[in-house]
Design a protein around this motif. Structure first.
Motif, PDB file in Angstrom:
ATOM      1  N   THR A 163       4.479 -16.600  98.836  1.00 24.43           N
ATOM      2  CA  THR A 163       4.385 -15.144  98.866  1.00 24.43           C
ATOM      3  C   THR A 163       5.757 -14.510  98.656  1.00 24.43           C
ATOM      4  N   ALA A 164       5.709 -13.288  98.188  1.00 23.77           N
ATOM      5  CA  ALA A 164       6.933 -12.499  98.032  1.00 23.77           C
ATOM      6  C   ALA A 164       6.570 -11.048  98.278  1.00 23.77           C
ATOM      7  N   THR A 222       2.957  -7.089  99.174  1.00 25.04           N
ATOM      8  CA  THR A 222       3.141  -8.536  99.212  1.00 25.04           C
ATOM      9  C   THR A 222       2.124  -9.178  98.275  1.00 25.04           C
ATOM     10  N   ALA A 223       2.619 -10.098  97.446  1.00 31.46           N
ATOM     11  CA  ALA A 223       1.769 -10.806  96.488  1.00 31.46           C
ATOM     12  C   ALA A 223       1.853 -12.306  96.776  1.00 31.46           C
ATOM     13  N   LEU A 253       5.342  -8.609  92.351  1.00 28.59           N
ATOM     14  CA  LEU A 253       4.876  -9.524  91.308  1.00 28.59           C
ATOM     15  C   LEU A 253       6.047 -10.196  90.593  1.00 28.59           C
ATOM     16  N   ALA A 254       7.103  -9.453  90.361  1.00 29.32           N
ATOM     17  CA  ALA A 254       8.284 -10.040  89.728  1.00 29.32           C
ATOM     18  C   ALA A 254       8.934 -11.071  90.646  1.00 29.32           C
ATOM     19  N   ALA A 255       9.011 -10.765  91.940  1.00 27.37           N
ATOM     20  CA  ALA A 255       9.630 -11.672  92.901  1.00 27.37           C
ATOM     21  C   ALA A 255       8.806 -12.947  93.075  1.00 27.37           C
ATOM     22  N   VAL A 256       7.482 -12.826  93.113  1.00 25.21           N
ATOM     23  CA  VAL A 256       6.651 -14.014  93.289  1.00 25.21           C
ATOM     24  C   VAL A 256       6.678 -14.872  92.028  1.00 25.21           C
TER      25      VAL A 256
END
Length: 110
Positions: free
Chosen positions: A29-30, A42-43, A79-82
């Motif tokens: 998760t991120a 959180t995604a 979404l970019a971080a995950v």
């Protein structure tokens, strides 16, 4: 012929490992945030939003458009971080199983 059999065995091993990694991505998760943390999304590794929080001080009728914009920014950030974490996880989980081929992006196989 021996090398071909060895390679086929290795491919089956890679396929099984990829399935396992893909199943476990639900646990990666991120969280992204916008507006100095007033909106957080959180995604998971399947690029699904699993949590969205909006600071209660933000909920005013005249702030509706800003809330929408910040929500979109927070979701895109999550979404970019995950995506980065998924690539890291794929690299970690397939280390030693696949050769290090420059330009090979395993996250595209998900």
């Amino acid at each position: 012929m021996f090398d071909m059999m060895k390679m086929m065995g290795k491919m089956k091993e890679v396929q099984a490992k990829m399935r396992e990694v893909q199943e476990n991505l639900v646990h990666v998760t991120a969280t992204g945030e916008a507006g100095a943390g007033m909106v957080k999304a959180t995604a998971n590794g399947h690029k699904q939003i699993i949590e969205l929080t909006i600071d209660q001080d933000m909920i005013k009728p005249e702030d509706r458009e800003m809330i929408q914009d910040l929500t979109i920014a927070a979701v895109n950030s999550a979404l970019a971080a995950v995506d980065v974490k998924v690539k890291e996880e794929m690299k970690k989980q397939t280390e030693g199983v696949l050769p290090n081929i420059p330009g090979l992006d395993l996250s595209g196989m998900m």
